[in-house]
Structures are given as structure tokens and as C-alpha cells.
Design an enzyme around this catalytic site. Structure first.
Site, PDB file in Angstrom:
ATOM      1  N   TYR A 124       3.541   8.781 -11.489  1.00  0.00           N
ATOM      2  CA  TYR A 124       2.573   8.018 -10.685  1.00  0.00           C
ATOM      3  C   TYR A 124       1.784   7.048 -11.568  1.00  0.00           C
ATOM      4  O   TYR A 124       1.569   5.879 -11.210  1.00  0.00           O
ATOM      5  CB  TYR A 124       1.641   9.013  -9.992  1.00  0.00           C
ATOM      6  N   ASN A 184       0.803  -1.227   0.000  1.00  0.00           N
ATOM      7  CA  ASN A 184       0.000   0.000   0.000  1.00  0.00           C
ATOM      8  C   ASN A 184       0.840   1.284   0.000  1.00  0.00           C
ATOM      9  O   ASN A 184       0.368   2.315  -0.460  1.00  0.00           O
ATOM     10  CB  ASN A 184      -0.918  -0.036   1.237  1.00  0.00           C
TER      11      ASN A 184
HETATM   12  P1  NAD Z   1      -0.865   8.642   2.744  1.00  0.00           P
HETATM   13  O1  NAD Z   1       0.151   9.634   2.322  1.00  0.00           O
HETATM   14  O2  NAD Z   1      -1.925   9.064   3.701  1.00  0.00           O
HETATM   15  O3  NAD Z   1      -0.146   7.343   3.344  1.00  0.00           O
HETATM   16  C1  NAD Z   1       0.949   6.757   2.721  1.00  0.00           C
HETATM   17  C2  NAD Z   1       1.779   6.011   3.755  1.00  0.00           C
HETATM   18  O4  NAD Z   1       2.902   5.420   3.077  1.00  0.00           O
HETATM   19  C3  NAD Z   1       2.352   6.928   4.847  1.00  0.00           C
HETATM   20  O5  NAD Z   1       2.139   6.362   6.115  1.00  0.00           O
HETATM   21  C4  NAD Z   1       3.823   7.019   4.491  1.00  0.00           C
HETATM   22  O6  NAD Z   1       4.659   7.244   5.615  1.00  0.00           O
HETATM   23  C5  NAD Z   1       4.058   5.652   3.850  1.00  0.00           C
HETATM   24  N1  NAD Z   1       5.268   5.656   3.018  1.00  0.00           N
HETATM   25  C6  NAD Z   1       5.640   6.600   2.130  1.00  0.00           C
HETATM   26  N2  NAD Z   1       6.829   6.283   1.592  1.00  0.00           N
HETATM   27  C7  NAD Z   1       7.211   5.120   2.161  1.00  0.00           C
HETATM   28  C8  NAD Z   1       8.353   4.288   2.028  1.00  0.00           C
HETATM   29  N3  NAD Z   1       9.367   4.623   1.195  1.00  0.00           N
HETATM   30  N4  NAD Z   1       8.436   3.155   2.760  1.00  0.00           N
HETATM   31  C9  NAD Z   1       7.425   2.832   3.618  1.00  0.00           C
HETATM   32  N5  NAD Z   1       6.331   3.577   3.797  1.00  0.00           N
HETATM   33  C10 NAD Z   1       6.222   4.715   3.082  1.00  0.00           C
HETATM   34  O7  NAD Z   1      -1.510   8.091   1.391  1.00  0.00           O
HETATM   35  P2  NAD Z   1      -2.852   7.249   1.102  1.00  0.00           P
HETATM   36  O8  NAD Z   1      -3.802   8.135   0.406  1.00  0.00           O
HETATM   37  O9  NAD Z   1      -3.273   6.506   2.322  1.00  0.00           O
HETATM   38  O10 NAD Z   1      -2.275   6.252  -0.003  1.00  0.00           O
HETATM   39  C11 NAD Z   1      -2.084   4.861   0.233  1.00  0.00           C
HETATM   40  C12 NAD Z   1      -1.987   4.162  -1.124  1.00  0.00           C
HETATM   41  O11 NAD Z   1      -3.207   4.361  -1.849  1.00  0.00           O
HETATM   42  C13 NAD Z   1      -0.863   4.721  -2.008  1.00  0.00           C
HETATM   43  O12 NAD Z   1      -0.259   3.660  -2.717  1.00  0.00           O
HETATM   44  C14 NAD Z   1      -1.620   5.621  -2.970  1.00  0.00           C
HETATM   45  O13 NAD Z   1      -0.931   5.795  -4.182  1.00  0.00           O
HETATM   46  C15 NAD Z   1      -2.907   4.843  -3.138  1.00  0.00           C
HETATM   47  N6  NAD Z   1      -4.022   5.645  -3.632  1.00  0.00           N
HETATM   48  C16 NAD Z   1      -4.514   6.686  -2.909  1.00  0.00           C
HETATM   49  C17 NAD Z   1      -5.577   7.429  -3.419  1.00  0.00           C
HETATM   50  C18 NAD Z   1      -6.184   8.581  -2.682  1.00  0.00           C
HETATM   51  O14 NAD Z   1      -7.028   9.280  -3.274  1.00  0.00           O
HETATM   52  N7  NAD Z   1      -5.829   8.825  -1.428  1.00  0.00           N
HETATM   53  C19 NAD Z   1      -6.121   7.087  -4.673  1.00  0.00           C
HETATM   54  C20 NAD Z   1      -5.579   6.021  -5.378  1.00  0.00           C
HETATM   55  C21 NAD Z   1      -4.533   5.290  -4.847  1.00  0.00           C
END
Ligand code: NAD
Length: 247
Positions: A155, A91
Site C-alpha cells: 500500500y 479514488n
Molecule cells: P472503501 O473500501 O470504503 O471504498 C473503496 C471503493 O473502491 C469501493 O467502492 C470499491 O468497490 C472500489 N474498488 C475497489 N477495487 C476496485 C477496482 N478494482 N475497480 C474499481 N473500483 C474498485 O475505501 P475508502 O476508505 O473509501 O478508500 C477510498 C480511497 O481513499 C482509497 O484509495 C484509499 O486507499 C484511500 N484512503 C483511505 C483512508 C481511510 O482511512 N479510509 C486513508 C487514506 C487513504
């Protein structure tokens, strides 16, 4: 949905969608290993998950998914602590947006290293453990991986790559009992979307038939289902959880 007796690793589990997945897994009875880069946030996340699911075992590991040595160390520590791994949720992810005319090599590298190579690193470091339990992997891609997005060359490439790796691993591991699926969230209310300007948010909401952002818990429900034995014949699937946004 029941994940009793399963040990699940959730990368990027300290906040946002990952934290919601960790919570839902624990509530469904799983032991949970939270992997995250932010050592400062891991302890609070572990406490939050424990509070939601008293009695369930939860542990946190500081790991940078883009660094294979760091991932291998966390995989070893997780196996030593829990004894096995039944599920891996890839994730962790970041954004570093710019249009093609402005995108720097550093922006490209950062997103590819974490969102694409990071998924490879975590899958390769845990594949033997997943084979040993005939476990399940769920990779968090994005609708951007299906259709691209303005300002997100890096991305989009990474998230499309996650879908391709998921299908490849389905072919490689399916005959050995490991299932791999991908979830494509749409527009979800987390830290990652906080810097999007209000007019753009408005425009996006207008494209969503449900006319609202998703909540992290709504992504987590889909992930828990795919990890569970209820999804025992779902393999290589790409599940959009986006309120109809791609229509
Ligand atoms: P977020 O920024 O709230 O959380 C991301 C987490 O990943 C954080 O806790 C961060 O510390 C951790 N992280 C970042 N780099 C890291 C690394 N190198 N090693 C380990 N951990 C790391 O983001 P989110 O919105 O919860 O996103 C989670 C996933 O969902 C991501 O892959 C994102 O691309 C995907 N996503 C999110 C959305 C959205 O609208 N929020 C939409 C589509 C996909």
C-alpha cells in the site's frame, strides 16, 4: 464551491470516500460518473447522489480500474453519455496488509494493480478528454505514501507511486492547462478501516491532534476545492487531510 457545467468521474465512487466525493461534486453542480467494481452497489450510490442533488445528472459504470480494457470501455461510455470530461478523481483503492515476512506475491500484486496501475489506467484513458477541456485530476493517495506504515509495504509503495505520478503529470500536462493534485487522507471512518483492532484504533487516535477519525465528507471537501476553479493556480500539490496526524 461551484462545479456547475463540469463532468466529473469518481472511481471507487460506490461507497466510502468516493461516494462522499460524488455527493459533494453533485451538490456543487457537477454531472457525475460513478465508476466502481461493485456493480451491485453502483445503482444505490447513483440514487443516493441524485437524492442529495436533485436535477443533477448522475450515471454509474461497472469498471475494474486494474483492467485497462475495462477502463477504456468505461471512458468511452462516459464520454458518449456526457459529451466531455472536466475532472477525474482517482479514488478506488484496497488494502491487503501483512508484514514483509508474511506478504505474499498475490497481496503485493492486488494492491499494486488496483492502487497504482489503476490510477495509471484511468489517467491514460481520460487524458485526451481532460486535455480537451483543460480539466483537473485529483489523485487520492494516503499519508502512508508519505511515511510508510507497519504491515503496508504494498500500500505504501502504491500510494507513494501515486504522488510521484501526480507530480510527473503536473509537469507533462500543466503547460496544456490540465492541473493534477494529490490528497493524502489520514485515518478516515470507512469500510477500509473496519477490520483494524480496537487497541490499534486507540493508538492511532492518540497520534492525531484532533483526537478523532476524519469523515469521508471532510476528504470530499478538499477534493471539490481542488477540482474547482477556486484552485486554478494549485498544481502538483500534495494536500494532507489528516487532522494533523503526520505531525
Ligand atoms: P472503501 O473500501 O470504503 O471504498 C473503496 C471503493 O473502491 C469501493 O467502492 C470499491 O468497490 C472500489 N474498488 C475497489 N477495487 C476496485 C477496482 N478494482 N475497480 C474499481 N473500483 C474498485 O475505501 P475508502 O476508505 O473509501 O478508500 C477510498 C480511497 O481513499 C482509497 O484509495 C484509499 O486507499 C484511500 N484512503 C483511505 C483512508 C481511510 O482511512 N479510509 C486513508 C487514506 C487513504
Amino acid at each position: 464551491m461551484n462545479l456547475t457545467d463540469k463532468v466529473i468521474i469518481v472511481t471507487g465512487g460506490a461507497q466510502g470516500i468516493g461516494l462522499a466525493i460524488a455527493e459533494r461534486c453533485a451538490v456543487a453542480g457537477a454531472s457525475v460518473a460513478i465508476w466502481d467494481l461493485r456493480a451491485d452497489a453502483i445503482e444505490a450510490a447513483v440514487d443516493q447522489v441524485r437524492a442529495k442533488a436533485p436535477g443533477v445528472e448522475v450515471a454509474g459504470y461497472a469498471v475494474d480500474v486494474s483492467d485497462l480494457a475495462s477502463v477504456q470501455a468505461a471512458a468511452k461510455a462516459t464520454r458518449e453519455h456526457f459529451g466531455r470530461v472536466n475532472g477525474l478523481v482517482n479514488n478506488a483503492g484496497v488494502v491487503a496488509d501483512a508484514q514483509l515476512t508474511k506478504m505474499s506475491e498475490a497481496q503485493w500484486d492486488r494492491v499494486i494493480d488496483i492502487n497504482l496501475k489503476g490510477v495509471f489506467n484511468c489517467a491514460s484513458a481520460n487524458v485526451d478528454a481532460l486535455l480537451a477541456t483543460a480539466g483537473a485530476m485529483v489523485n487520492i493517495s494516503s499519508i502512508v505514501g508519505l511515511s510508510g506504515n507497519f504491515g503496508q509495504t504494498n500500500y505504501a509503495a502504491a500510494k507513494a507511486g501515486v504522488l510521484a505520478m501526480t507530480k510527473t503529470w503536473t509537469r507533462e500536462l500543466g503547460r496544456k492547462g490540465v492541473r493534477c493534485n494529490a490528497v493524502c487522507p489520514g485515518f478516515v471512518n470507512t469500510h477500509i478501516v473496519k477490520d483494524i483492532p480496537a487497541p490499534v484504533v486507540e493508538e492511532m487516535l492518540n497520534m492525531i491532534p484532533q483526537r478523532r477519525m476524519g469523515q469521508p465528507s471532510e476528504i470530499a471537501s478538499a477534493v471539490v476545492f481542488l477540482l474547482s476553479d477556486e484552485a486554478s493556480y494549485i498544481n502538483g500539490a500534495t494536500l494532507e487531510v489528516a487532522g494533523g496526524l503526520t505531525l
